[in-house]
Design an enzyme around this catalytic site. Sequence first.
Site, mmCIF file in Angstrom:
data_model
loop_
_atom_site.group_PDB
_atom_site.id
_atom_site.type_symbol
_atom_site.label_atom_id
_atom_site.label_comp_id
_atom_site.label_asym_id
_atom_site.label_seq_id
_atom_site.Cartn_x
_atom_site.Cartn_y
_atom_site.Cartn_z
ATOM 1 N N TYR A 1 -1.816 -0.835 10.836
ATOM 2 C CA TYR A 1 -1.958 -1.471 9.518
ATOM 3 C C TYR A 1 -0.755 -1.133 8.632
ATOM 4 O O TYR A 1 -0.076 -2.029 8.100
ATOM 5 C CB TYR A 1 -3.261 -1.028 8.841
ATOM 6 C CG TYR A 1 -3.292 -1.311 7.351
ATOM 7 C CD1 TYR A 1 -3.309 -2.621 6.872
ATOM 8 C CD2 TYR A 1 -3.291 -0.269 6.414
ATOM 9 C CE1 TYR A 1 -3.319 -2.884 5.503
ATOM 10 C CE2 TYR A 1 -3.305 -0.522 5.049
ATOM 11 C CZ TYR A 1 -3.317 -1.829 4.595
ATOM 12 O OH TYR A 1 -3.316 -2.087 3.249
ATOM 13 N N THR B 1 0.823 -1.215 0.000
ATOM 14 C CA THR B 1 0.000 0.000 0.000
ATOM 15 C C THR B 1 0.857 1.267 0.000
ATOM 16 O O THR B 1 2.000 1.246 0.484
ATOM 17 C CB THR B 1 -0.894 -0.005 1.262
ATOM 18 O OG1 THR B 1 -1.494 1.272 1.423
ATOM 19 C CG2 THR B 1 -0.106 -0.310 2.536
ATOM 20 N N ASP B 2 0.284 2.372 -0.462
ATOM 21 C CA ASP B 2 0.994 3.659 -0.377
ATOM 22 C C ASP B 2 1.027 4.174 1.065
ATOM 23 O O ASP B 2 1.761 5.114 1.374
ATOM 24 C CB ASP B 2 0.362 4.707 -1.311
ATOM 25 C CG ASP B 2 -1.090 5.034 -0.990
ATOM 26 O OD1 ASP B 2 -1.686 4.390 -0.097
ATOM 27 O OD2 ASP B 2 -1.640 5.954 -1.639
ATOM 28 N N GLU B 3 0.231 3.542 1.954
ATOM 29 C CA GLU B 3 0.195 4.028 3.344
ATOM 30 C C GLU B 3 1.527 3.812 4.053
ATOM 31 O O GLU B 3 1.784 4.428 5.084
ATOM 32 C CB GLU B 3 -0.954 3.362 4.110
ATOM 33 C CG GLU B 3 -2.292 3.680 3.480
ATOM 34 C CD GLU B 3 -3.492 3.274 4.326
ATOM 35 O OE1 GLU B 3 -3.382 3.296 5.556
ATOM 36 O OE2 GLU B 3 -4.519 2.930 3.729
ATOM 37 N N LYS C 1 2.317 -3.498 7.044
ATOM 38 C CA LYS C 1 2.597 -3.645 5.607
ATOM 39 C C LYS C 1 4.029 -3.205 5.300
ATOM 40 O O LYS C 1 4.714 -3.811 4.476
ATOM 41 C CB LYS C 1 1.599 -2.823 4.768
ATOM 42 C CG LYS C 1 0.169 -3.312 4.806
ATOM 43 C CD LYS C 1 -0.042 -4.705 4.236
ATOM 44 C CE LYS C 1 0.107 -4.769 2.743
ATOM 45 N NZ LYS C 1 -0.264 -6.122 2.214
HETATM 46 P P1 NAD Z 1 -9.553 -7.611 1.756
HETATM 47 O O1 NAD Z 1 -9.588 -7.361 3.228
HETATM 48 O O2 NAD Z 1 -10.766 -7.312 0.944
HETATM 49 O O3 NAD Z 1 -9.180 -9.135 1.486
HETATM 50 C C1 NAD Z 1 -8.179 -9.807 2.180
HETATM 51 C C2 NAD Z 1 -8.306 -11.298 1.884
HETATM 52 O O4 NAD Z 1 -7.226 -11.956 2.564
HETATM 53 C C3 NAD Z 1 -9.609 -11.912 2.400
HETATM 54 O O5 NAD Z 1 -10.164 -12.753 1.412
HETATM 55 C C4 NAD Z 1 -9.173 -12.710 3.612
HETATM 56 O O6 NAD Z 1 -9.959 -13.880 3.855
HETATM 57 C C5 NAD Z 1 -7.735 -13.076 3.249
HETATM 58 N N1 NAD Z 1 -6.937 -13.299 4.458
HETATM 59 C C6 NAD Z 1 -6.839 -12.481 5.546
HETATM 60 N N2 NAD Z 1 -6.053 -13.042 6.475
HETATM 61 C C7 NAD Z 1 -5.633 -14.237 5.954
HETATM 62 C C8 NAD Z 1 -4.787 -15.271 6.427
HETATM 63 N N3 NAD Z 1 -4.240 -15.207 7.649
HETATM 64 N N4 NAD Z 1 -4.553 -16.327 5.627
HETATM 65 C C9 NAD Z 1 -5.105 -16.414 4.390
HETATM 66 N N5 NAD Z 1 -5.949 -15.475 3.906
HETATM 67 C C10 NAD Z 1 -6.196 -14.400 4.677
HETATM 68 O O7 NAD Z 1 -8.289 -6.814 1.232
HETATM 69 P P2 NAD Z 1 -8.101 -6.014 -0.135
HETATM 70 O O8 NAD Z 1 -8.680 -4.654 0.028
HETATM 71 O O9 NAD Z 1 -8.532 -6.855 -1.271
HETATM 72 O O10 NAD Z 1 -6.514 -5.839 -0.151
HETATM 73 C C11 NAD Z 1 -5.679 -6.833 -0.731
HETATM 74 C C12 NAD Z 1 -4.236 -6.420 -0.556
HETATM 75 O O11 NAD Z 1 -4.006 -5.148 -1.148
HETATM 76 C C13 NAD Z 1 -3.808 -6.296 0.905
HETATM 77 O O12 NAD Z 1 -2.523 -6.821 1.038
HETATM 78 C C14 NAD Z 1 -3.822 -4.803 1.158
HETATM 79 O O13 NAD Z 1 -2.880 -4.458 2.143
HETATM 80 C C15 NAD Z 1 -3.448 -4.256 -0.206
HETATM 81 N N6 NAD Z 1 -3.972 -2.907 -0.480
HETATM 82 C C16 NAD Z 1 -5.306 -2.653 -0.465
HETATM 83 C C17 NAD Z 1 -5.775 -1.363 -0.765
HETATM 84 C C18 NAD Z 1 -7.245 -1.033 -0.812
HETATM 85 O O14 NAD Z 1 -7.592 0.098 -1.114
HETATM 86 N N7 NAD Z 1 -8.140 -1.967 -0.569
HETATM 87 C C19 NAD Z 1 -4.876 -0.351 -1.054
HETATM 88 C C20 NAD Z 1 -3.526 -0.654 -1.049
HETATM 89 C C21 NAD Z 1 -3.087 -1.935 -0.792
#
Ligand code: NAD
Length: 349
Positions: free
Chosen positions: A157, A130-132, A161
């Site tokens: 969080y 993430t950019d965070e 990351k």
């Molecule tokens: P999300 O919370 O919608 O999905 C996370 C998924 O990971 C879920 O399906 C969950 O069941 C699975 N999960 C969680 N813990 C687990 C574990 N211990 N073992 C196996 N599976 C597990 O998240 P998202 O929004 O789709 O984000 C996906 C990735 O992108 C993350 O790594 C997040 O940090 C990164 N990200 C997200 C955003 C955003 O805007 N949503 C922005 C930047 C980066």
Amino acid sequence: MKLLVTGGAGFIGSAVVRQAVRDGHEVVNVDALTYAACLDNLTPVSNSPRYTFEQADIRDRTALDRIFENQRPDAVMHLAAESHVDRSIDGPGTFVETNIVGTYNMLESARRYWTDAGRPAEFRFHHISTDEVFGSLPSDPSVLFTEHTPYDPRSPYSASKAASDHLVRAWGETYGLPVVLSNCSNNYGPYHFPEKLIPVIILNALAGKPLPVYGNGANIRDWLYVEDHAEALLLVVSKGQVGRSYNIGGANERTNLDIVKTICKILDAERPKTSGSYAEQITFVADRPGHDARYAIDSSRIRVELGWRPRISVEEGLRRTVRWYLENDQWWRPLLARTGVGERLGIKA
Ligand code: NAD
């Protein structure tokens, strides 16, 4: 390519899986199915012979070793994480276990599999971040996060990351594991879990509830449509340079208040109230502790090196998203009921 995608039942992971299967890749989705997962996100591909699901927790190293051994992927796209900043403030422990220890397990399982296979140079371990991790930007619009911005995470969080990014880089440098990283801005779009800002606003608006905006609503985010992001991630895993990270942003900087007002305007047109505007439901609530003021991404590296650019403007993306929630209450109503989020938000599922 055979891709092992972790977190493929989540918001971004499922967009990646749907697109990868559509593009002809084989996909093994490894997901523990936490509260944030929804297998319905995968209905469009669940019957494809190119799609396999393995329910496993990335904190379970034995399960991961077995999956690598049986599935023998060409590349890993590691998205599984605890992803909600507010939850990380209430309970940081799970973020440390999943995001840091879980990533360590993924790296070690991948390293063992890759070493046993003779260290193939084409193998990739792609960490989605993430950019965070970069902290908060001043309001000057000329200052953007680049791949060289020093890390300065400010929430449990983002700290978890950042730690996992450091582990991934270290496994690349120390063991030669062919790693690649990407750091993206705020995603939005269909199948977004209904505790994040945009779905919360849409569903509260429809339920006639207050539309909660943190502080004065001036926090700025760079909004990225999830399908644009999925396309970028598939480019990074297949064409990204080993050891490099790529910043991915939508070039759509908006304040939270702008986003909420735009959603209200779209709803006013798509599902008009009997009188007045949804904007009358906007309510300012106490700010989140340590709320970063501004995130904005310089995506030049991925644009120049890999030829990617976002296709969807935030106005178009929000229109598509609002319409998707209006047409898919059979997706979000059961999710609100099953996870207790509906009760917390006061929305009847
Ligand atoms: P999300 O919370 O919608 O999905 C996370 C998924 O990971 C879920 O399906 C969950 O069941 C699975 N999960 C969680 N813990 C687990 C574990 N211990 N073992 C196996 N599976 C597990 O998240 P998202 O929004 O789709 O984000 C996906 C990735 O992108 C993350 O790594 C997040 O940090 C990164 N990200 C997200 C955003 C955003 O805007 N949503 C922005 C930047 C980066």
